[in-house]
Design a protein around this motif. Structure first.
Motif, mmCIF file in Angstrom:
data_model
loop_
_atom_site.group_PDB
_atom_site.id
_atom_site.type_symbol
_atom_site.label_atom_id
_atom_site.label_comp_id
_atom_site.label_asym_id
_atom_site.label_seq_id
_atom_site.Cartn_x
_atom_site.Cartn_y
_atom_site.Cartn_z
ATOM 1 N N TYR A 294 0.808 -1.185 -0.066
ATOM 2 C CA TYR A 294 0.200 0.379 0.316
ATOM 3 C C TYR A 294 1.201 1.292 0.051
ATOM 4 O O TYR A 294 0.114 2.541 -0.498
ATOM 5 N N VAL A 295 1.862 1.745 0.116
ATOM 6 C CA VAL A 295 3.135 2.566 0.311
ATOM 7 C C VAL A 295 3.663 2.248 -0.955
ATOM 8 O O VAL A 295 3.849 3.690 -2.097
ATOM 9 N N ASN A 296 4.560 1.563 -0.806
ATOM 10 C CA ASN A 296 5.697 1.140 -2.225
ATOM 11 C C ASN A 296 5.013 0.505 -3.358
ATOM 12 O O ASN A 296 6.040 0.749 -4.536
ATOM 13 N N PHE A 344 -5.193 -9.019 -0.947
ATOM 14 C CA PHE A 344 -4.803 -7.869 -0.423
ATOM 15 C C PHE A 344 -3.568 -7.422 -2.257
ATOM 16 O O PHE A 344 -3.525 -5.980 -2.575
ATOM 17 N N ILE A 345 -3.248 -8.155 -1.948
ATOM 18 C CA ILE A 345 -1.711 -8.134 -2.849
ATOM 19 C C ILE A 345 -2.882 -7.931 -4.836
ATOM 20 O O ILE A 345 -2.455 -7.000 -5.870
ATOM 21 N N CYS A 346 -4.040 -8.990 -4.979
ATOM 22 C CA CYS A 346 -4.065 -8.655 -6.345
ATOM 23 C C CYS A 346 -4.980 -7.706 -6.185
ATOM 24 O O CYS A 346 -4.991 -6.990 -8.119
ATOM 25 N N GLU A 347 -5.598 -7.289 -5.124
ATOM 26 C CA GLU A 347 -6.921 -6.585 -5.691
ATOM 27 C C GLU A 347 -5.703 -5.206 -5.988
ATOM 28 O O GLU A 347 -6.201 -4.349 -6.957
ATOM 29 N N THR A 348 -4.542 -4.981 -5.053
ATOM 30 C CA THR A 348 -3.699 -3.341 -4.922
ATOM 31 C C THR A 348 -3.319 -3.206 -6.868
ATOM 32 O O THR A 348 -3.787 -2.783 -7.532
ATOM 33 N N TYR A 349 -2.403 -4.763 -7.267
ATOM 34 C CA TYR A 349 -2.299 -4.648 -8.550
ATOM 35 C C TYR A 349 -3.665 -4.962 -9.578
ATOM 36 O O TYR A 349 -3.087 -3.782 -10.267
ATOM 37 N N CYS A 350 -4.521 -4.758 -9.449
ATOM 38 C CA CYS A 350 -5.285 -4.372 -10.669
ATOM 39 C C CYS A 350 -5.567 -3.429 -10.622
ATOM 40 O O CYS A 350 -6.170 -2.890 -11.682
#
Length: 437
Positions: A294-296, A344-350
């Motif tokens: 969420y930051v980097n 979380f990874i998948c959601e942010t990456y998308c």
């Protein structure tokens, strides 16, 4: 993984009896040499009245049936002291064990003290003896008896400081007996007292909040609704300030609760800012995972941290609780954490890419191509992402999502209003405190 063990930071904030379950866990996980942990147990036991337990540990440590004479003498001393305290508290204990007589007690403590003195010749000395007897029972490891006597003592005690001490003892006893519902009730009672204006001093108040949060870890990671309630407690401004100032290692547990609790997203954004602010005073794989995502926006780093998080959870006394299911042993929180971390990874990456190759996404999530495709379909449904899957090219296509300026303005205004309200409240508290002095 001993580098990530928080026991050295947590133990000073616990009653020494509460440290034993942590040492038992570390011994089971073999994070430290067996001899080192047995010596730590004996050091703790030397400050309690659990002499028989200390003798057993000594025999295991030195592989002998003999024990030092000082332990034998200490046992004689403990038994004699216990008998003396039992005799001193006997009149009041006998009264409390008589249900008909107990019904004469009322909510008015002064009335109770006067009534006990007039009818049964039980005075302040016997009430004080009950406290000392309960405390001694606790030190001997009789937590059930201690909890009962401390509860009854508080119904008669008029000294606020002594009553607070008894409540701490009652909470510790319930935790050690794993009575999580009762322990939660005592925790909430203690919180009310700590947060009250009548507390002795602001510094003492902060220290009690820190102790309360450390003790609460036993409850929140064993109670059915605990992972929601830990957010309710730790994320309050006064408690979060105490964490940032004196106990940043507690961020591990608050971060874990946020990750496994999907319903707390509005507070989650503010918590990410806290993680970012505190990364120089405390960081471990769990907080670093959040910073990566969420930051980097470092998804390769997040994938690496996710593997480290698994090890941290398995070796943490509060997070690594094991459950027997037939012939299998599972760690429910580990499974829940990895499931949500992957989400979380998948959601942010998308959200930050317009076109995503499913093969690349599957690699980042440690999933097969088919599993990754199902993941994305589910994510689109549950998170309401404006996207579609192009099966021919094997990509996820994100539709343009232009920000609504008016909604952003409203959100910022609400946030500003909330911060102003908190600031005014703090100023009023300081003003009232100065007037009271």
């Amino acid at each position: 993984m001993a580098d990530y063990d928080l026991t050295p930071r947590i133990a000073p904030n616990l009653d020494r009896h509460l440290v034993f379950p942590l040492l038992e866990f570390l011994q089971e996980r073999q994070l430290y040499p067996e001899e080192e942990l047995l010596k730590a147990k004996i050091d703790l036991l030397n400050k309690t009245n659990m002499v028989d337990y200390a003798m057993d540990i000594h025999k295991s440590l030195y592989h002998t049936e003999d024990v030092p004479q000082e332990m034998v003498d200490r046992r004689v001393e403990v038994v004699a002291r216990l008998k003396a305290l039992e005799e001193a508290a006997a009149p009041l204990v006998a009264f409390l064990q008589n249900e008909d007589k107990v019904q004469e007690l009322r909510a008015d403590k002064q009335y109770n003290i006067q009534m006990l003195n007039d009818r049964y010749q039980i005075g302040p000395e016997q009430i004080e003896a009950l406290y000392q007897y309960a405390k001694f029972q606790f030190e001997c490891g009789n937590y059930s008896g201690a909890a009962d006597f401390l509860y009854q003592y508080r119904a008669l005690c008029t000294n606020s400081e002594r009553s607070l001490s008894a409540l701490w003892g009652k909470l510790a006893a319930e935790i050690l007996m794993q009575n999580w519902d009762i322990a939660l009730e005592e925790l909430n009672r203690l919180k009310e007292i700590i947060d009250s204006k009548a507390f002795t001093s602001p510094l003492n108040q902060v220290q009690n909040r820190i102790w309360l949060m450390h003790w609460s870890l036993f409850i929140f990671f064993n109670h059915d609704n605990g992972k929601t309630q830990i957010i309710d407690l730790f994320n309050q401004d006064k408690y979060l300030n105490a964490i940032q100032t004196n106990a940043p290692h507690l961020l591990r547990y608050l971060a874990t609760a946020f990750i496994v609790n999907k319903r707390r997203r509005p507070q989650f954004k503010d918590f990410i800012k806290v993680v970012q602010q505190e990364q120089y005073s405390f960081k471990d794989p769990i907080t670093e995972f959040l910073a990566c995502v969420y930051v980097n926006y470092d998804f390769d780093g997040a994938q690496k941290k996710m593997r480290e998080c698994e090890e941290v959870i398995l070796n943490d006394p509060f997070l690594g609780k094991r459950v027997e299911e037939g012939s299998y042993t599972t760690v429910p929180l580990r499974d829940e954490f990895l499931e949500n971390a992957r989400l979380f990874i998948c959601e942010t990456y998308c959200r930050i890419h317009q076109r995503i190759d499913l093969g690349v996404l599957a690699e980042k999530l440690n999933l097969s191509y088919e599993e990754a495709e199902r993941w994305v379909v589910n994510l689109i449904r549950t998170s309401k992402l404006d996207a579609k899957i192009d099966s021919e090219s094997g990509t996820v296509i994100m539709e343009p999502n232009y920000p609504n300026v008016y909604e952003q303005l409203i959100d910022h205004t609400k946030a500003l209003s909330g911060r102003t309200y908190k600031l005014v409240g703090q100023l009023l508290e300081q003003t009232q405190g100065q007037v009271a002095r």
